[in-house]
Design an enzyme around this catalytic site. Structure first.
Site, PDB file in Angstrom:
ATOM      1  N   GLY A  17      -6.369   4.397  21.333  1.00  0.00           N
ATOM      2  CA  GLY A  17      -6.980   4.713  22.625  1.00  0.00           C
ATOM      3  C   GLY A  17      -6.120   4.415  23.838  1.00  0.00           C
ATOM      4  O   GLY A  17      -6.648   4.269  24.944  1.00  0.00           O
ATOM      5  N   SER A  18      -4.793   4.375  23.667  1.00  0.00           N
ATOM      6  CA  SER A  18      -3.963   4.054  24.837  1.00  0.00           C
ATOM      7  C   SER A  18      -4.014   5.171  25.886  1.00  0.00           C
ATOM      8  O   SER A  18      -3.900   4.893  27.088  1.00  0.00           O
ATOM      9  CB  SER A  18      -2.523   3.745  24.431  1.00  0.00           C
ATOM     10  OG  SER A  18      -1.837   4.907  24.042  1.00  0.00           O
ATOM     11  N   ASN A  19      -4.207   6.406  25.463  1.00  0.00           N
ATOM     12  CA  ASN A  19      -4.360   7.483  26.453  1.00  0.00           C
ATOM     13  C   ASN A  19      -5.673   7.352  27.206  1.00  0.00           C
ATOM     14  O   ASN A  19      -5.734   7.590  28.413  1.00  0.00           O
ATOM     15  CB  ASN A  19      -4.235   8.848  25.785  1.00  0.00           C
ATOM     16  CG  ASN A  19      -2.781   9.274  25.643  1.00  0.00           C
ATOM     17  OD1 ASN A  19      -2.128   9.602  26.641  1.00  0.00           O
ATOM     18  ND2 ASN A  19      -2.260   9.216  24.427  1.00  0.00           N
ATOM     19  N   ARG A  95      -9.043  15.279  14.738  1.00  0.00           N
ATOM     20  CA  ARG A  95      -9.841  16.261  14.005  1.00  0.00           C
ATOM     21  C   ARG A  95      -9.636  17.630  14.645  1.00  0.00           C
ATOM     22  O   ARG A  95      -9.457  17.724  15.854  1.00  0.00           O
ATOM     23  CB  ARG A  95     -11.339  15.912  14.089  1.00  0.00           C
ATOM     24  CG  ARG A  95     -11.750  14.707  13.295  1.00  0.00           C
ATOM     25  CD  ARG A  95     -13.250  14.470  13.463  1.00  0.00           C
ATOM     26  NE  ARG A  95     -14.057  15.593  13.021  1.00  0.00           N
ATOM     27  CZ  ARG A  95     -14.392  15.841  11.769  1.00  0.00           C
ATOM     28  NH1 ARG A  95     -14.001  15.043  10.813  1.00  0.00           N
ATOM     29  NH2 ARG A  95     -15.130  16.892  11.461  1.00  0.00           N
ATOM     30  N   LEU A  97     -11.247  20.995  15.868  1.00  0.00           N
ATOM     31  CA  LEU A  97     -12.590  21.364  16.324  1.00  0.00           C
ATOM     32  C   LEU A  97     -12.965  22.735  15.788  1.00  0.00           C
ATOM     33  O   LEU A  97     -12.129  23.632  15.696  1.00  0.00           O
ATOM     34  CB  LEU A  97     -12.629  21.353  17.845  1.00  0.00           C
ATOM     35  CG  LEU A  97     -12.398  19.975  18.473  1.00  0.00           C
ATOM     36  CD1 LEU A  97     -12.163  20.101  19.969  1.00  0.00           C
ATOM     37  CD2 LEU A  97     -13.569  19.040  18.182  1.00  0.00           C
ATOM     38  N   ASN A 111      -6.501  18.603  25.337  1.00  0.00           N
ATOM     39  CA  ASN A 111      -5.916  17.764  24.286  1.00  0.00           C
ATOM     40  C   ASN A 111      -4.530  17.336  24.733  1.00  0.00           C
ATOM     41  O   ASN A 111      -3.879  18.009  25.523  1.00  0.00           O
ATOM     42  CB  ASN A 111      -5.810  18.572  22.983  1.00  0.00           C
ATOM     43  CG  ASN A 111      -5.224  17.752  21.836  1.00  0.00           C
ATOM     44  OD1 ASN A 111      -5.564  16.566  21.669  1.00  0.00           O
ATOM     45  ND2 ASN A 111      -4.343  18.349  21.055  1.00  0.00           N
ATOM     46  N   HIS A 113      -0.760  16.108  23.077  1.00  0.00           N
ATOM     47  CA  HIS A 113      -0.008  16.106  21.817  1.00  0.00           C
ATOM     48  C   HIS A 113       1.418  15.617  22.083  1.00  0.00           C
ATOM     49  O   HIS A 113       2.027  16.032  23.073  1.00  0.00           O
ATOM     50  CB  HIS A 113       0.006  17.515  21.221  1.00  0.00           C
ATOM     51  CG  HIS A 113       0.687  17.576  19.897  1.00  0.00           C
ATOM     52  ND1 HIS A 113       0.106  17.073  18.750  1.00  0.00           N
ATOM     53  CD2 HIS A 113       1.918  18.029  19.538  1.00  0.00           C
ATOM     54  CE1 HIS A 113       0.956  17.237  17.734  1.00  0.00           C
ATOM     55  NE2 HIS A 113       2.052  17.809  18.191  1.00  0.00           N
ATOM     56  N   ASP A 149      -3.671  21.879  17.528  1.00  0.00           N
ATOM     57  CA  ASP A 149      -2.766  21.704  18.661  1.00  0.00           C
ATOM     58  C   ASP A 149      -2.315  23.043  19.241  1.00  0.00           C
ATOM     59  O   ASP A 149      -1.152  23.224  19.595  1.00  0.00           O
ATOM     60  CB  ASP A 149      -1.557  20.834  18.256  1.00  0.00           C
ATOM     61  CG  ASP A 149      -1.995  19.458  17.752  1.00  0.00           C
ATOM     62  OD1 ASP A 149      -2.857  18.847  18.399  1.00  0.00           O
ATOM     63  OD2 ASP A 149      -1.491  19.018  16.705  1.00  0.00           O
ATOM     64  N   GLU A 178       3.073  10.446  28.187  1.00  0.00           N
ATOM     65  CA  GLU A 178       1.685  10.864  27.928  1.00  0.00           C
ATOM     66  C   GLU A 178       0.741  10.180  28.920  1.00  0.00           C
ATOM     67  O   GLU A 178      -0.151  10.796  29.489  1.00  0.00           O
ATOM     68  CB  GLU A 178       1.265  10.489  26.494  1.00  0.00           C
ATOM     69  CG  GLU A 178       1.970  11.270  25.405  1.00  0.00           C
ATOM     70  CD  GLU A 178       1.396  10.942  24.015  1.00  0.00           C
ATOM     71  OE1 GLU A 178       0.168  10.958  23.851  1.00  0.00           O
ATOM     72  OE2 GLU A 178       2.204  10.671  23.090  1.00  0.00           O
TER      73      GLU A 178
HETATM   74  C1  GAR Z   1      -0.998  10.077  20.994  1.00  0.00           C
HETATM   75  O1  GAR Z   1       0.396  10.005  20.840  1.00  0.00           O
HETATM   76  C2  GAR Z   1      -1.462  11.516  21.042  1.00  0.00           C
HETATM   77  O2  GAR Z   1      -0.574  12.348  21.724  1.00  0.00           O
HETATM   78  C3  GAR Z   1      -1.519  11.853  19.571  1.00  0.00           C
HETATM   79  O3  GAR Z   1      -2.091  10.710  18.975  1.00  0.00           O
HETATM   80  C4  GAR Z   1      -1.722   9.562  19.736  1.00  0.00           C
HETATM   81  C5  GAR Z   1      -2.957   8.788  20.079  1.00  0.00           C
HETATM   82  O4  GAR Z   1      -2.616   7.573  20.689  1.00  0.00           O
HETATM   83  N1  GAR Z   1      -2.288  13.042  19.318  1.00  0.00           N
HETATM   84  C6  GAR Z   1      -1.977  13.934  18.384  1.00  0.00           C
HETATM   85  O5  GAR Z   1      -1.053  13.791  17.603  1.00  0.00           O
HETATM   86  C7  GAR Z   1      -2.853  15.167  18.335  1.00  0.00           C
HETATM   87  N2  GAR Z   1      -2.397  16.073  17.347  1.00  0.00           N
HETATM   88  P1  GAR Z   1      -3.715   6.770  21.522  1.00  0.00           P
HETATM   89  O6  GAR Z   1      -4.918   6.582  20.603  1.00  0.00           O
HETATM   90  O7  GAR Z   1      -3.045   5.457  21.830  1.00  0.00           O
HETATM   91  O8  GAR Z   1      -4.038   7.562  22.758  1.00  0.00           O
END
Ligand code: GAR
Length: 200
Positions: A17-19, A95, A97, A111, A113, A149, A178
């Site tokens: 969940g850092s984003n 996941r 969708l 989203n 990526h 994606d 990100e």
């Molecule tokens: C992030 O790097 C995001 O870009 C990636 O998962 C990570 C989640 O990190 N998403 C994907 O790869 C989507 N296909 P987070 O939980 O720390 O935000």
């Protein structure tokens, strides 16, 4: 509600969940005029879910294990609709969708990526980039559709791949971008939606 109409955003996540935290911080610091109306995880032990609960945000787990994809997405939609989010932001929601979900929030799902799409969709994007020997990778915020994606790109950041990078080093360099690009893409998209609504 902020100055520009509906600025509610829902967050879907599966892990760290850092984003989500970066978006939350941008709101708290007054950089992003939005309100997180709900946080949903498909995994009960997601760190992002625990943080959302600690911070008193409406947060819930809807477990996905063993559930039919369309049925799961119907449940998600049912949980989200009462919050009437202007945008649904996928933040490490691992996941795909179904059309059920996308149809419920047309052009309203973002989203992020960790690659310059359309290169390296799916899992382990940073490892894919290293395996291919690209010299520049990055991250992409895009509207999600039923693909993995895929969907129209909103913003991208280029990140150099450096000599000697391993997956961790490259992932960390991309993640920093990100965290800065996602809230900007959300602000941009909310502004576009509200401008469009004002037209009608
Ligand atoms: C992030 O790097 C995001 O870009 C990636 O998962 C990570 C989640 O990190 N998403 C994907 O790869 C989507 N296909 P987070 O939980 O720390 O935000």
């Amino acid at each position: 509600m902020g100055t520009m109409g509906n600025n509610k955003i829902a967050i879907l996540l599966s892990g760290r969940g850092s984003n989500f935290v970066a978006i939350y911080d941008a709101i708290r610091r007054g950089k992003l005029d939005a309100e997180i109306c709900c946080v949903i995880s498909n995994l009960a032990d997601a760190t992002g879910l625990r943080l959302a609960q600690e911070w008193g945000l409406p947060a819930l787990c809807i477990p996905s294990k063993g559930m039919d994809r369309a049925e799961y997405d119907r449940r998600l939609v049912e949980a989200l609709k009462p919050h009437a989010p202007a945008l649904v932001c996928l933040a490490g929601f691992m996941r795909i969708l179904s059309p059920v979900f996308i149809a419920a929030f047309p052009s309203r799902v973002l989203n992020i990526h960790p690659a310059l799409l359309p290169s390296f969709p799916g899992l382990h994007a940073q490892r894919q980039a290293l395996d291919h020997g690209v010299k520049i990778s990055g991250c992409t915020v895009h509207f999600a559709d039923e693909g993995m994606d895929t969907g129209p790109i909103v913003m991208q950041r280029a990140v150099p791949v450096l000599e000697g990078d391993d997956e961790n080093a490259l992932s960390a360099r991309i993640l920093e971008q990100e965290h800065d690009v996602y809230w900007r893409a959300i602000a941009h998209t909310l502004a576009k939606i509200s401008a469009k609504n004002a037209e009608n």
